[in-house]
Scaffold this motif. Structure first.
Motif, mmCIF file in Angstrom:
data_model
loop_
_atom_site.group_PDB
_atom_site.id
_atom_site.type_symbol
_atom_site.label_atom_id
_atom_site.label_comp_id
_atom_site.label_asym_id
_atom_site.label_seq_id
_atom_site.Cartn_x
_atom_site.Cartn_y
_atom_site.Cartn_z
ATOM 1 N N VAL B 23 -23.868 6.459 -43.030
ATOM 2 C CA VAL B 23 -24.683 5.424 -42.404
ATOM 3 C C VAL B 23 -26.092 5.928 -42.140
ATOM 4 O O VAL B 23 -27.042 5.152 -42.109
ATOM 5 C CB VAL B 23 -24.001 4.947 -41.101
ATOM 6 N N ALA B 24 -26.242 7.244 -42.003
ATOM 7 C CA ALA B 24 -27.572 7.794 -41.733
ATOM 8 C C ALA B 24 -28.500 7.653 -42.930
ATOM 9 O O ALA B 24 -29.713 7.755 -42.782
ATOM 10 C CB ALA B 24 -27.461 9.267 -41.338
ATOM 11 N N ASP B 25 -27.934 7.428 -44.103
ATOM 12 C CA ASP B 25 -28.768 7.268 -45.285
ATOM 13 C C ASP B 25 -29.276 5.845 -45.439
ATOM 14 O O ASP B 25 -30.056 5.549 -46.343
ATOM 15 C CB ASP B 25 -27.958 7.650 -46.540
ATOM 16 N N LEU B 26 -28.843 4.960 -44.569
ATOM 17 C CA LEU B 26 -29.143 3.553 -44.787
ATOM 18 C C LEU B 26 -30.624 3.246 -44.632
ATOM 19 O O LEU B 26 -31.245 2.701 -45.551
ATOM 20 C CB LEU B 26 -28.328 2.694 -43.813
ATOM 21 N N SER B 27 -31.214 3.593 -43.500
ATOM 22 C CA SER B 27 -32.594 3.156 -43.282
ATOM 23 C C SER B 27 -33.558 3.743 -44.305
ATOM 24 O O SER B 27 -34.400 2.996 -44.818
ATOM 25 C CB SER B 27 -33.045 3.445 -41.853
ATOM 26 N N PRO B 28 -33.463 5.033 -44.652
ATOM 27 C CA PRO B 28 -34.382 5.473 -45.712
ATOM 28 C C PRO B 28 -34.129 4.768 -47.040
ATOM 29 O O PRO B 28 -35.080 4.417 -47.739
ATOM 30 C CB PRO B 28 -34.120 6.976 -45.811
ATOM 31 N N ALA B 29 -32.877 4.545 -47.376
ATOM 32 C CA ALA B 29 -32.592 3.900 -48.661
ATOM 33 C C ALA B 29 -33.111 2.470 -48.668
ATOM 34 O O ALA B 29 -33.712 2.018 -49.648
ATOM 35 C CB ALA B 29 -31.085 3.935 -48.934
ATOM 36 N N LEU B 30 -32.897 1.786 -47.565
ATOM 37 C CA LEU B 30 -33.356 0.393 -47.492
ATOM 38 C C LEU B 30 -34.872 0.329 -47.521
ATOM 39 O O LEU B 30 -35.464 -0.493 -48.237
ATOM 40 C CB LEU B 30 -32.809 -0.246 -46.213
ATOM 41 N N GLN B 32 -36.942 2.477 -48.793
ATOM 42 C CA GLN B 32 -37.457 2.854 -50.101
ATOM 43 C C GLN B 32 -37.241 1.750 -51.130
ATOM 44 O O GLN B 32 -38.127 1.442 -51.931
ATOM 45 C CB GLN B 32 -36.769 4.142 -50.556
ATOM 46 N N ALA B 33 -36.052 1.155 -51.108
ATOM 47 C CA ALA B 33 -35.767 0.100 -52.080
ATOM 48 C C ALA B 33 -36.694 -1.087 -51.864
ATOM 49 O O ALA B 33 -37.213 -1.664 -52.820
ATOM 50 C CB ALA B 33 -34.302 -0.327 -51.961
ATOM 51 N N ALA B 34 -36.931 -1.438 -50.599
ATOM 52 C CA ALA B 34 -37.800 -2.575 -50.319
ATOM 53 C C ALA B 34 -39.227 -2.273 -50.748
ATOM 54 O O ALA B 34 -39.928 -3.149 -51.256
ATOM 55 C CB ALA B 34 -37.750 -2.907 -48.824
#
Lengths: 170, 170
Positions: B23-30, B32-34
């Motif tokens: 779950v800790a990878d969510l905000s950076p991934a989101l 970056q994708a956005a």
DNA sequence: GAGCGCCTCTTAAAATGTTTAATTAAAAGA
DNA sequence: TCTTTTAATTAAACATTTTAAGAGGCGCTC
């Protein structure tokens, strides 16, 4: 809000009970989710004296202290002047400091100060709180798949957006 | 020193073959994708003379012409002055026009012009191209789940971000 | 080793997006 | 009629980002 939402205000293309999303719903959904997350993240970051966008610099340096300005810009997806400005602001705030590289004086290496290092945990906690809030009632499998797909999206888009090595002559 | 645990007791980001995202990878991934998607979307939109952020206004009006300025702001998640400014810029560009409501003169209703209506298809095509690019090699089921989870994230965050009825003193 | 090209970072100028606070205008209610 | 509330705008301030141009240093060739 004082307005009342009517139940069936519009059913544009989705079944009332199934929510059959299609690929066309992706970009608005992604945009909106990212906007909401940025809002919550910014609020959490303000407690550390950081603005949105600066946390990525701190976290990158926490992982690899002494990155160059250009490396940070590339990693975070902004242009070099933007990173110069961000670094300058953060240096004035005392979160990091610049040092010229010993071997190559062209390079500006960026290091976390004590203050910057101390803020890492606060950032990670704020980020974790945001993530936990966002993924309420998600299963672990859903979260894993979500992150995997987001990273795949990023890879797909960047592959097109940045035709890196366009070898003309080799 | 600045490095974290090097031996993979949690293998959070070092393993590449397993991709055990948490779950800790969510905000950076989101985030970056956005960002990547916004970059590609902006490029597509520039062909229509639009800037990023304006497409949402066009698409909202294409769905429900004659929305009020406040309604647009709420729907797109920005404050009223931001929407006033965006509408003003787009009116100057000829994409839409303002008309005072006949019944309630306080309301400013916004309508698409011919130019604005003509740009809807271009926006949708650009958006569709971006979505298709982003979801290369995705299955339909993956896409449906992804959109569903993104909308859930948005709902979770907005529920917390806007504590609507806060009776402070009573 | 002197000159030339390239790389890295910085500065400058301009545009967009966003916010809060204050202002104007109109409807609603006492 | 007078007061309160609502909707939109304006004003002022700030953050973010970009392109274009400049300054300095490294490496290579001759």
């Amino acid at each position: 809000m004082g307005k009342k939402h009517k139940d069936g205000k519009k059913q544009k293309s989705k079944k009332k009970d199934q929510t059959e999303y299609t690929v066309a719903d992706l970009s608005p959904a992604l945009t909106q989710a990212a906007r909401s997350m940025r809002t919550v993240l910014s609020r959490n970051l303000l407690d550390s004296g950081l603005y949105a966008g600066q946390d990525g610099v701190i976290l990158s340096l926490a992982e690899a202290d002494g990155m160059t300005a250009g490396g940070l810009a590339q990693k975070l997806g902004v242009k070099a002047p933007t990173m110069t400005r961000t670094i300058g602001r953060m240096e004035a705030q005392g979160f990091l400091e610049r040092k010229a590289d010993a071997d190559d004086a062209r390079l500006t290496k960026v290091y976390l100060t004590e203050l910057g290092r101390g803020s890492v945990k606060a950032i990670e906690m704020g980020s974790a709180a945001c993530d936990a809030l966002a993924t309420q009632a998600f299963t672990e499998k859903e979260i894993r798949n979500l992150v995997r797909l987001l990273k795949a999206i990023d890879a797909n888009l960047q592959a097109e957006a940045v035709p890196l090595d366009e070898p003309d002559e080799n």
